[in-house]
Design an enzyme around this catalytic site. Structure first.
Site, PDB file in Angstrom:
ATOM      1  N   GLU A 269       0.814  -1.218   0.000  1.00  0.00           N
ATOM      2  CA  GLU A 269       0.000   0.000   0.000  1.00  0.00           C
ATOM      3  C   GLU A 269       0.846   1.265   0.000  1.00  0.00           C
ATOM      4  O   GLU A 269       0.522   2.237  -0.684  1.00  0.00           O
ATOM      5  CB  GLU A 269      -0.917   0.026   1.229  1.00  0.00           C
ATOM      6  CG  GLU A 269      -2.078  -0.949   1.158  1.00  0.00           C
ATOM      7  CD  GLU A 269      -1.635  -2.383   1.348  1.00  0.00           C
ATOM      8  OE1 GLU A 269      -0.563  -2.597   1.943  1.00  0.00           O
ATOM      9  OE2 GLU A 269      -2.343  -3.275   0.884  1.00  0.00           O
TER      10      GLU A 269
ATOM     11  N   HIS B 188     -11.867  -5.526   7.915  1.00  0.00           N
ATOM     12  CA  HIS B 188     -12.587  -5.293   6.664  1.00  0.00           C
ATOM     13  C   HIS B 188     -13.786  -4.401   6.938  1.00  0.00           C
ATOM     14  O   HIS B 188     -14.765  -4.438   6.203  1.00  0.00           O
ATOM     15  CB  HIS B 188     -13.054  -6.629   6.053  1.00  0.00           C
ATOM     16  CG  HIS B 188     -11.923  -7.504   5.624  1.00  0.00           C
ATOM     17  ND1 HIS B 188     -11.184  -8.238   6.507  1.00  0.00           N
ATOM     18  CD2 HIS B 188     -11.398  -7.760   4.416  1.00  0.00           C
ATOM     19  CE1 HIS B 188     -10.252  -8.901   5.864  1.00  0.00           C
ATOM     20  NE2 HIS B 188     -10.347  -8.643   4.599  1.00  0.00           N
TER      21      HIS B 188
END
Lengths: 393, 326
Positions: free
Chosen positions: B126, B196
């Site tokens: 990321e 999540h």
């Protein structure tokens, strides 16, 4: 053992007329088995090492049966988890480990229970080898209070003594592992930390930061890349400029190991642990392995690889079949004995699943516990400002 | 759904009253509204889901942007990206697994249509994705980076806050990465657990130099995303993942923009102002209706849309904030 064999013998004597050879085998007693044998293992490719782990491994009958039992328990446990997930008794995320059993069992065989281990989210196998019962693992998957993390962790967050989980964020566990290794070095207790990550995580920046720190300070850290060829749905060669993960440590010596052969993994782990314990610093191992299931239960696992590929690995390199063939062909165990073990394991898993289904969920009072370490309960805001929940610890 | 709604009690206070209000919500109004919700200690399955219940309510069809087509949220995102790639030859989309269509199908078909040099996968990194995106944007191309889940944005936090947000300022306007847009699925989904489900907009909400937008439905998603892409500042666009399939609306097929930093008043009211964004807007819609029916309270519902810089005028302006001076 003796009684069991006699029992089996009695059962099979009836069918002895069918197959003469089988009758002979079934009347064999405990003393007739070979106590140990030496097996050849695949040569490990080396990086910055003059010599590697030995290419031969000695396996005793006890060890063989123990490895078989653990691997088969792991396999059946994962298949049971698959079943429970499809029945929607397990919800959320579930990353299954079947196919990779030799890695967990081999690593544990190469270290002691007092050494430390940390892995990513495909935890069930390691939770088992680090001493947690199947009952507690399955109960954690179903989110019940009997689970190893009291039902609050789930599939990805399982922990045990000297087993630091269980980490959801990819690659985040690698610096943690290096830190645990530093603690081992600082305390001078001759322990190592096995730090696992996958082929997908191998491209995370923090992994390389950990390599640098570990090498600089000669930390007793065994970095292990479990290369199961796919990072979720991306094959290793589509994500990595170099798929020689054992060389990615650059200045850290590396070994590439056949991860489907439990003995190869064991010998390599022993070699790596000796390397670390002798103060030479970190070492990197790449285990070439394969997972049969998809990345998680929501991934069918066949959109990025063919069913033929999975079948081929299953038929040619399955770790459990390989060990079983070795034991039987070298007369270290009998087919009946192993069948008996399979039946026991099946029952154990069934009982554990029953427990996991019937155990009650954690009480709602547990919801906010362990956010902080408090002296005395504190108030925690719920989903709206007036819903006050209590955190008792 | 953390912190996605605030009650602002109307009182005879000035425009700057917003900051004072955050603590003082112990009114009888608040307490009685709590009673409308089942208490936290109930354990039956049906009641347990109530606290994260919502019903997506589509907007009335708008014809001002041209012909519309029925789309859900991920399809409206695909439409926005499709429009961008068609009109802007420098636009590129990259992130983990975007090539085959993305884990939420937001980029389906784009690689086949526009080529693998414009829609491509990155490895699992990321920090690298955002850093790389900043570079692409500085060099002049329109960069649309995808972070697979907002929960994974933290390795890129340094790049966003220290690099992207401050690029224009520290180079005296010589350089900027305004062409960068970061997209990430956002918010709770019921089974997402720790990693999540997160809604990290608050971590970025105090960083000058970036903009943050969160849509409540497909029509807003496409409009806000196109605004973010067009905006000459680095933008973060959070997409409520629970709405990807649940929210279906008639979305214009042509490109259109919904201005950033402009909140939308969904319902006028005179007693209380409800401010929400993302999925929570739909919860608040029901709350407003319930409040009217059961308590006779008239609620004004505002969808903030842009978190940073947020529309202080609409929320706090005299007419809205001061409406309930009784």
């Amino acid at each position: 053992m003796q009684n069991m064999l006699t029992l089996i013998s009695n059962v099979f004597r009836g069918t002895a007329s069918k197959n003469g050879a089988r009758a002979v085998v079934s009347t064999r007693s405990y003393a007739d088995f070979t106590p140990q044998a030496t097996f050849d293992t695949k040569k490990c490719e080396l990086h910055r090492l003059d010599h590697g782990p030995p290419q031969q491994a000695v396996l005793t009958r006890e060890q063989g049966l123990q490895y078989y039992r653990t691997m088969q328990t792991m396999r059946r446990m994962e298949l049971k988890a698959d079943q429970l997930y499809k029945q929607r008794i397990i919800r959320g995320f579930c990353h299954l480990y079947d196919g990779q059993e030799a890695c967990a069992v081999g690593i544990e065989a190469g270290i002691t229970r007092e050494d430390h281990l940390i892995t990513a989210y495909r935890t069930h196998g390691y939770t088992l080898t680090r001493g947690v019962s199947v009952k507690e693992i399955l109960a954690e998957l179903t989110g019940r209070r009997g689970g190893v993390t009291k039902g609050k962790g789930g599939s990805m967050h399982m922990y045990a003594k000297n087993f630091y989980g269980g980490n959801g964020i990819v690659g985040a566990q690698v610096p943690l592992g290096a830190g645990v290794a530093l603690a081992c070095q600082y305390q001078g207790n001759n322990k190592v930390c096995v730090t696992l990550y996958g082929d997908g995580a191998a491209n995370q920046g923090q992994v390389f930061e950990s390599f640098n720190m570990a090498a600089l300070w000669k930390l007793p850290c065994i970095f292990i890349c479990e290369n199961n060829q796919y990072g979720m749905g991306t094959s290793a060669e589509r994500a990595s400029a170099s798929t020689e993960y054992y060389k990615r440590g650059d200045y850290i010596p590396g070994i590439r190991v056949d991860g489907m052969d439990v003995l190869c993994v064991r010998e390599a782990t022993k070699f790596a642990a000796d390397h670390c314990r002798s103060g030479k610093g970190p070492i990197l191992m790449e285990l070439q392995t394969y997972r049969y299931h998809g990345h998680s239960m929501s991934d069918p696992g066949v959109s990025y690889r063919t069913r033929e590929e999975i079948q081929e690995v299953r038929s040619k390199s399955d770790p459990i079949s390989m060990l079983k063939d070795r034991l039987v062909s070298h007369n270290m165990a009998s087919v009946e004995e192993i069948k008996e073990m399979d039946i026991e394991i099946r029952k154990e898993i069934e009982d554990a699943a029953q427990f996991a289904i019937s155990d009650p969920e954690p009480p709602l009072e547990d919801l906010c516990d362990h956010i902080f370490s408090n002296e005395g309960p504190i108030e925690v805001r719920g989903t709206n400002p007036w819903m006050k929940l209590k955190s008792r610890s | 759904m953390a912190a996605a709604a605030r009650f602002l009690l109307r009182s005879a206070s000035s425009k700057g009253a917003v900051s004072n209000v955050s603590g003082g919500v112990h009114s009888c109004l608040g307490v009685s509204l709590v009673k409308l919700y089942p208490s936290g200690s109930s354990t039956s399955k049906s009641q347990r889901r109530n606290v994260s219940h919502f019903t997506f309510q589509p907007d009335p069809e708008t014809t001002k942007y041209g012909p519309t087509q029925k789309m859900n949220l991920f399809q409206s995102v695909t439409s926005a990206l499709d429009n961008t790639l068609a009109t802007d030859p420098t636009a590129v989309i990259f992130g983990e697994d975007v090539a085959f269509g993305g884990v939420f199908r937001c980029t389906v078909g784009l690689r086949d249509k526009y080529g693998k040099d414009r829609v491509f996968n990155t490895p699992l990194c990321e920090q690298g994705i955002v850093g790389f995106g900043i570079g692409v944007a500085v060099a002049g191309a329109t960069a649309i980076a995808e972070i697979q889940f907002a929960d994974y944005i933290y390795p890129a936090f340094d790049q966003i806050v220290n690099e992207a947000a401050k690029y224009r300022y520290r180079s005296g306007n010589l350089f900027n990465c305004g062409n960068l847009t970061i997209r990430a699925p956002w918010g709770c989904v019921g089974h997402g657990s720790l990693y999540h489900s997160q809604s990290p907009e608050a971590f970025f909400a105090h960083c000058p130099g970036i903009k943050i937008a969160i849509p409540r439905g497909p029509v807003q998603a496409k409009g806000l995303l196109l605004s973010c892409i067009a905006d000459q500042n680095p933008c973060i666009f959070f997409e409520p993942k629970i709405l990807y399939r649940a929210a279906v609306d008639q979305v214009p097929t042509e490109p259109y923009t919904i201005p950033l930093s402009q909140a939308e008043i969904l319902q006028e009211g005179s007693d209380v102002t409800l401010v929400a964004w993302g999925t929570q807007v739909h919860v608040m819609r029901e709350v407003a209706t319930m409040a009217q029916e059961k308590l006779g309270v008239s609620c004004e519902l505002i969808d903030l849309q842009t978190i940073l810089p947020w529309d202080t005028d609409t929320v706090c302006k005299f007419d809205s904030a001061q409406k309930a001076v009784k």
